[in-house]
Every structure is written in structure tokens, then in C-alpha cells.
Scaffold this motif. Structure first.
Motif, short mmCIF file in Angstrom:
data_model
loop_
_atom_site.label_atom_id
_atom_site.label_comp_id
_atom_site.label_asym_id
_atom_site.label_seq_id
_atom_site.Cartn_x
_atom_site.Cartn_y
_atom_site.Cartn_z
N VAL A 278 0.86 -1.18 0.00
CA VAL A 278 0.00 0.00 0.00
C VAL A 278 0.90 1.23 0.00
CG1 VAL A 278 -1.90 -1.16 1.19
CG2 VAL A 278 -0.12 0.00 2.53
N PRO A 279 0.40 2.37 -0.48
CA PRO A 279 1.23 3.57 -0.52
C PRO A 279 1.82 3.91 0.84
CG PRO A 279 -0.78 3.92 -1.76
CD PRO A 279 -0.95 2.61 -1.04
N GLY A 280 3.11 4.24 0.85
CA GLY A 280 3.77 4.66 2.08
C GLY A 280 4.20 3.55 2.99
N ALA A 281 3.95 2.30 2.61
CA ALA A 281 4.34 1.19 3.47
C ALA A 281 5.85 1.04 3.50
CB ALA A 281 3.67 -0.10 2.98
N ARG A 282 6.33 0.35 4.50
CA ARG A 282 7.76 0.12 4.66
C ARG A 282 8.38 -0.47 3.40
NH1 ARG A 282 9.19 -5.16 7.68
NH2 ARG A 282 8.07 -4.27 9.43
N SER A 287 7.93 7.38 -5.74
CA SER A 287 7.91 8.78 -5.31
C SER A 287 6.49 9.33 -5.35
CB SER A 287 8.83 9.62 -6.20
OG SER A 287 8.45 9.52 -7.57
N ASN A 288 5.65 8.74 -6.19
CA ASN A 288 4.26 9.17 -6.32
C ASN A 288 3.36 8.04 -5.84
OD1 ASN A 288 1.74 10.07 -7.02
ND2 ASN A 288 2.22 10.49 -9.18
N PRO A 289 2.60 8.25 -4.76
CA PRO A 289 1.72 7.19 -4.26
C PRO A 289 0.76 6.64 -5.31
CG PRO A 289 1.87 8.98 -2.67
CD PRO A 289 2.55 9.46 -3.92
N ALA A 290 0.43 7.44 -6.30
CA ALA A 290 -0.50 6.98 -7.34
C ALA A 290 0.10 5.85 -8.16
CB ALA A 290 -0.88 8.14 -8.26
N ASP A 291 1.43 5.71 -8.11
CA ASP A 291 2.09 4.65 -8.87
C ASP A 291 2.08 3.31 -8.15
OD1 ASP A 291 2.72 6.43 -10.89
OD2 ASP A 291 4.68 6.93 -10.02
N THR A 292 1.67 3.29 -6.89
CA THR A 292 1.77 2.07 -6.09
C THR A 292 0.97 0.93 -6.69
OG1 THR A 292 2.13 3.36 -4.08
CG2 THR A 292 1.44 1.06 -3.81
N THR A 293 -0.24 1.20 -7.13
CA THR A 293 -1.09 0.13 -7.65
C THR A 293 -0.43 -0.57 -8.83
OG1 THR A 293 -3.09 1.28 -6.94
CG2 THR A 293 -3.34 -0.42 -8.63
#
Length: 358
Positions: A278-282, A287-293
Motif C-alpha cells: 500500500v502507498p507509504g508502506a515500509r 515517489s508518487n503514491p499513485a504509482d503504487t497500484t
């Protein structure tokens, strides 16, 4: 057990692996620029008057703080110098064992490193061991290449890790000659091959989310994608024509008999997103949380293939009656958050070898 993976799936998986590993390739090496205000020496750390048979030696050492130093090592096999980061034991009153800790496809010259993405060094700080982190070898599979490559240069990493570096580190650190080796992702293959090629050198070995076959179709595709697509090199310069003798010699699953007697730990997720997806996880590097998926989806392909590769190795070791500890997590993709936990889970196995008598 026969496990088949489609070439398309293999391409997607390995492309994701190397994409994740090389997000920040090209920034300052992890071993560079020690703190100029730090002391230049530490107790028990020297530049030894020693050269290996091929002329390798330590050029210099610089202290980064009261526990960590960076060596500059000349490799005779590669005719180059490389930084080596070392965490020293808390108690240096006697000779201590050494853990060689390898990074993944970026070779530790990017931001995908144990130092930057995990608390591994904090965890190991009270274990009274030397922790040696070689820097370099991006996309090389840490192996010896047949010839220089236009993009990746000269690579003799198997020789460096197994023949050049250990005696130099032992002399510089006053170590006791007892070693273990661990690594993630691309480093999984060379971790096991370092054991196979150097009998008795590494008493324990741990791999977190690695690949273990070079002679299967999916294995060859994995090797090619890392080296060629992201490294810009040519696998023919590494091991010659696909399926040739060097491909066989570098397959740790085929050569698993030579792992007998080593304390082994192997871990993998299964591609199902978990706590660190998930965004921000360890351990996340976006750099962009939108890229996490998107990154998680690609990482799922990677880890599903890693899991299949691990099953093949497990069945091979079982057929040879070679004991090993396997950790099949119930979730997780290809990311540092899981590897931090895996390293801690592997510590009892690593310790069995490290704390054995010299």
C-alpha cells in the motif's frame, strides 16, 4: 515436480523485477563519500599489506562513523576498484565472523539497498559480526563473464566474491574466517553459486525472493531480461550460447548436491498483495503514491514466478535429502518490506553457521 511458466508471464515478471530494482539507478553509490568529520581509522581495522594471487588488494579505508567503514578494493580480475561498506562488531576484542550481504539487480549503486530500505543493519548491530556489503555488479548476476560487454564492462563477480574479497576482508577486519552469505532477488542465484563454487567458505546462506534455475525456458528468459532489457548487456558475453555448458554450471538447482552441509534459508511471497503493498508502506520506492497500484501489480507477477522457482528448488533439495528451511509467506510481492522481515526470520539459520567454531 514440473512447473511451467509461459514466456509472456516470465517476461512481465522479470521486467517488473528489474524495473523496481533500477528506479533510482545512477545516484551516489552507497559506499561513497564517508563523513569527512569522522575518524579515519577504527580499532582493529587496517589496510593490510596483502595481495591475492591475481593482484587484488585494498587501496584505502575511510571511517563513516564509530561502527562503519568503507574500503576501496582493487579487483585484479576486473582491473577496477569498488567500494565495500562494512558494519563492524560491537565488541572487537576478539576475531568475529562475517556476513556478506548482497543487494539486488542495481548492485547497491542505486537507492534499492539494505541500508536505505530496511533496518537490517540496526538488527545486525548487536550480533557481533562483520557485515560486508559489496557495491557494484548491476545487472551482472554477480557472475564471471566470458568476455567484456559493451554496456556492462568487465564482470568477474564470482571470482571477486569467492576468491578476492574474503581473504582481504579477513585480513583488514581481523575476522576469524567463518562466513555466511545472504541476498535478495537477482542475488539469489549467486548466493547459492557462491556456496557451490567455494566449498567450505560460506557455512550459511539465505536468499529472499530469488530465482534458482538457469536452464529452464523461464530461467533463461529471466536471465536475459535482467541483463539485456535493463542492463543493456548481452547474455552471450556472460555465459555463451543459451543452454551451453556455462548455463548448466551456473544453475544451482542442477548442482544442488554441492549445497549439502550448508545451513540454508530460502523465503518467498506468493504474489498476493499484503501489508507492505500500500502507498507509504515500509520499503516502498514510489515517489508518487499513485504509482503504487501499478508497481504492486507488476510485483505480483514477479513474486508468483519467484515462488514457483522456489518450489522447484525445494523439491530438488528434498529429492537429495539436503535439509533447508523454506519460508513460504501467505502474501507479499517483490518489495523490501517483506525482505526486512525475512532477514530477521533467517537469522537463526545464518547464526548456526556464523557462530560455529572456526
Amino acid at each position: 515436480m514440473s512447473v511451467r511458466i509461459s514466456r509472456i508471464t516470465a517476461r512481465l515478471a522479470v521486467a517488473a523485477l528489474t524495473a523496481a530494482a533500477s528506479l533510482s539507478l545512477g545516484v551516489t553509490p552507497a559506499g561513497a563519500d564517508p563523513d569527512p568529520s569522522a575518524p579515519t581509522t577504527l580499532p582493529g581495522v587496517i589496510v593490510p599489506d596483502l595481495k591475492t594471487e591475481d593482484g587484488s588488494y585494498i587501496k584505502s579505508v575511510a571511517a563513516k562513523d564509530d561502527r562503519t567503514v568503507t574500503f576501496t578494493v582493487f579487483s585484479g580480475a576486473m582491473n577496477q576498484v569498488f567500494p565495500v561498506d562494512v558494519l563492524r562488531p560491537e565488541d572487537t576484542s576478539q576475531a568475529r565472523p562475517t556476513l556478506y550481504l548482497l543487494n539486488g539487480a542495481g548492485g547497491g549503486i542505486d537507492q534499492a539497498t539494505w541500508q536505505l530500505r530496511t533496518d537490517a543493519l540496526d538488527f545486525l548491530a548487536d550480533k557481533n559480526i562483520n557485515v560486508v556489503q559489496p557495491i557494484g555488479g548491476a545487472f551482472s548476476w554477480y557472475t564471471d563473464w566470458l568476455k567484456p560487454d559493451k554496456s556492462l564492462g568487465v564482470n568477474e563477480w564470482s571470482t571477486y566474491l569467492g576468491k578476492e574479497l574474503p581473504p582481504l576482508m579477513d585480513a583488514a577486519l581481523g575476522a576469524n574466517g567463518v562466513n555466511a552469505i545472504a541476498g535478495i532477488s537477482m542475488a539469489g542465484l549467486p548466493v547459492l553459486n557462491s556456496v557451490i563454487f567455494n566449498p567450505g567458505l560460506f557455512r550459511s546462506a539465505a536468499v529472499y525472493s530469488g530465482f534458482f534455475q538457469t536452464t529452464t525456458p523461464q530461467g533463461r528468459e529471466s536471465i536475459k531480461m535482467v541483463t539485456e532489457l535493463y542492463g543493456g548487456g548481452k547474455v552471450e558475453n556472460m555465459w555463451g550460447p543459451e543452454g551451453g555448458p556455462l548455463w548448466v554450471a551456473n544453475d544451482p538447482t542442477l548442482n544442488a548436491e554441492k549445497l549439502r552441509g550448508t545451513h540454508l534459508f530460502i523465503s518467498t511471497g506468493n504474489g498476493i498483495p499484503g501489508a507492505f503493498d500500500v502507498p507509504g508502506a515500509r520499503g516502498r520506492m514510489e515517489s508518487n503514491p499513485a504509482d503504487t497500484t501499478k508497481t504492486v501489480a507488476l510485483g505480483s507477477f514477479i513474486e508468483a514466478n519467484v515462488a514457483l522457482s522456489t518450489i522447484i528448488l525445494q523439491k530438488r533439495l528434498e529429492s537429495l535429502n539436503i535439509p533447508a528451511t523454506f519460508e513460504f509467506r501467505t502474501s507479499g510481492t517483490h518489495i523490501w518490506g517483506y525482505w526486512q522481515d525475512d532477514l530477521k526470520a533467517s537469522w537463526p539459520v545464518l547464526a548456526e553457521g556464523l557462530y560455529s567454531a572456526p
